[in-house]
Design a protein around this motif. Sequence first.
Motif, PDB file in Angstrom:
ATOM      1  N   SER A 139       0.823  -1.210   0.000  1.00 47.14           N
ATOM      2  CA  SER A 139       0.000   0.000   0.000  1.00 47.14           C
ATOM      3  C   SER A 139       0.856   1.258   0.000  1.00 47.14           C
ATOM      4  O   SER A 139       0.447   2.293  -0.529  1.00 47.14           O
ATOM      5  N   HIS A 155     -11.900   4.489  -0.143  1.00 45.12           N
ATOM      6  CA  HIS A 155     -12.031   3.636   1.031  1.00 45.12           C
ATOM      7  C   HIS A 155     -13.323   2.834   1.020  1.00 45.12           C
ATOM      8  O   HIS A 155     -13.333   1.651   1.372  1.00 45.12           O
ATOM      9  N   ARG A 156     -14.424   3.445   0.621  1.00 49.17           N
ATOM     10  CA  ARG A 156     -15.707   2.745   0.675  1.00 49.17           C
ATOM     11  C   ARG A 156     -15.738   1.561  -0.273  1.00 49.17           C
ATOM     12  O   ARG A 156     -16.172   0.467   0.080  1.00 49.17           O
ATOM     13  N   ILE A 205     -13.433  -1.157   1.124  1.00 49.00           N
ATOM     14  CA  ILE A 205     -13.962  -1.854   2.295  1.00 49.00           C
ATOM     15  C   ILE A 205     -14.961  -2.915   1.877  1.00 49.00           C
ATOM     16  O   ILE A 205     -14.929  -4.053   2.357  1.00 49.00           O
ATOM     17  N   GLN A 253      -6.957  -4.766   4.834  1.00 54.19           N
ATOM     18  CA  GLN A 253      -7.630  -3.748   4.035  1.00 54.19           C
ATOM     19  C   GLN A 253      -8.840  -3.180   4.769  1.00 54.19           C
ATOM     20  O   GLN A 253      -9.055  -1.959   4.797  1.00 54.19           O
ATOM     21  N   ARG A 278      -8.845   0.682   6.315  1.00 55.68           N
ATOM     22  CA  ARG A 278      -9.777   1.572   5.613  1.00 55.68           C
ATOM     23  C   ARG A 278     -10.920   2.026   6.512  1.00 55.68           C
ATOM     24  O   ARG A 278     -11.406   3.153   6.376  1.00 55.68           O
ATOM     25  N   ALA A 310      -9.440   4.774   8.514  1.00 55.08           N
ATOM     26  CA  ALA A 310      -9.318   5.974   7.680  1.00 55.08           C
ATOM     27  C   ALA A 310     -10.681   6.626   7.456  1.00 55.08           C
ATOM     28  O   ALA A 310     -10.794   7.862   7.404  1.00 55.08           O
ATOM     29  N   LEU A 311     -11.718   5.803   7.340  1.00 54.73           N
ATOM     30  CA  LEU A 311     -13.059   6.337   7.139  1.00 54.73           C
ATOM     31  C   LEU A 311     -13.529   7.120   8.360  1.00 54.73           C
ATOM     32  O   LEU A 311     -14.255   8.108   8.239  1.00 54.73           O
ATOM     33  N   GLU A 315     -12.239  10.467   8.004  1.00 50.66           N
ATOM     34  CA  GLU A 315     -12.948  11.153   6.925  1.00 50.66           C
ATOM     35  C   GLU A 315     -14.301  11.670   7.401  1.00 50.66           C
ATOM     36  O   GLU A 315     -14.735  12.770   7.038  1.00 50.66           O
TER      37      GLU A 315
END
Length: 199
Positions: free
Chosen positions: A65, A74-75, A78, A113, A117, A120-121, A124
Motif C-alpha cells: 500500500s 475507502h468505501r 472496504i 484492508q 480503511r 481511515a473512514l 474522513e
Amino acid sequence: PARVPGRWALHQLCAVMLLFYCFGYVTRPFFAVYWQAVAQWNSEVAAGFVYALPGGIAMLALWWSRRARGAPDHRRGILAALLMCAAASALQGVENQWVILLGRVLFGWSIYQVTVRLDALMFEISTPERYAVDFSKVNIFQGAGNMLSAYGAGLLIAGFGQGMPFWTGALGLLLTAAVFAATLGRGAFNGPAAARPPR
C-alpha cells in the motif's frame, strides 16, 4: 443517494466496527487447536506458523500500500475486502490444509484492508476537533466486538464443533458487508464525492 450527517455516519461506523470485529475475529481464539485437528502438518510449530500467517500477509499488504499511487476509494475497498474476508473465512472451514492455507493468505490481506480503511473512514467522517472523542467511541465498539468474538467462539465450538466459527464468521462478514453497503457504502460505486457525508 441522500447525504448522511456526520454524527449519524459515525454511529453507523460504530455498528459496522462491532460486526466486523465480532465476526472477523471469531475464528481466532481456537484456530491452532483446529489446525492441529484437521491438518497433516499438525505440530505446534506448524500450527503457530499458520496462526501467524495473516499477520505476515498484513505486513506485505502494508508494504504494498505504501507503493501504491493515488488516493484510495475507502468505501469501495472496504466492501470488496469484506466480501473477500467472508470467502477466506469459509475456505478455512474446509478441513483441508491446503484450502485452509489459501484462506489464511486471503484472510490476512483482506483483514488488513478492512481494518485500515475503516480507521481511515473514521477520520474522513469526523472533524479534527472531534478526532479524540470519535476515536474513543469507535474503539469501544471494536473492543466489544472482540469480546463477543471470543465468547461466541467458545459457545460455537462447544455446541457445534471446531469448524462452526469459520462458517459463522463467513455469514457474519456477509451481513457486515450488507450493513456497510446499505449505510456508509451507499454511493461507493458512484465516486468518492457521492459517498462522502457532509461534516
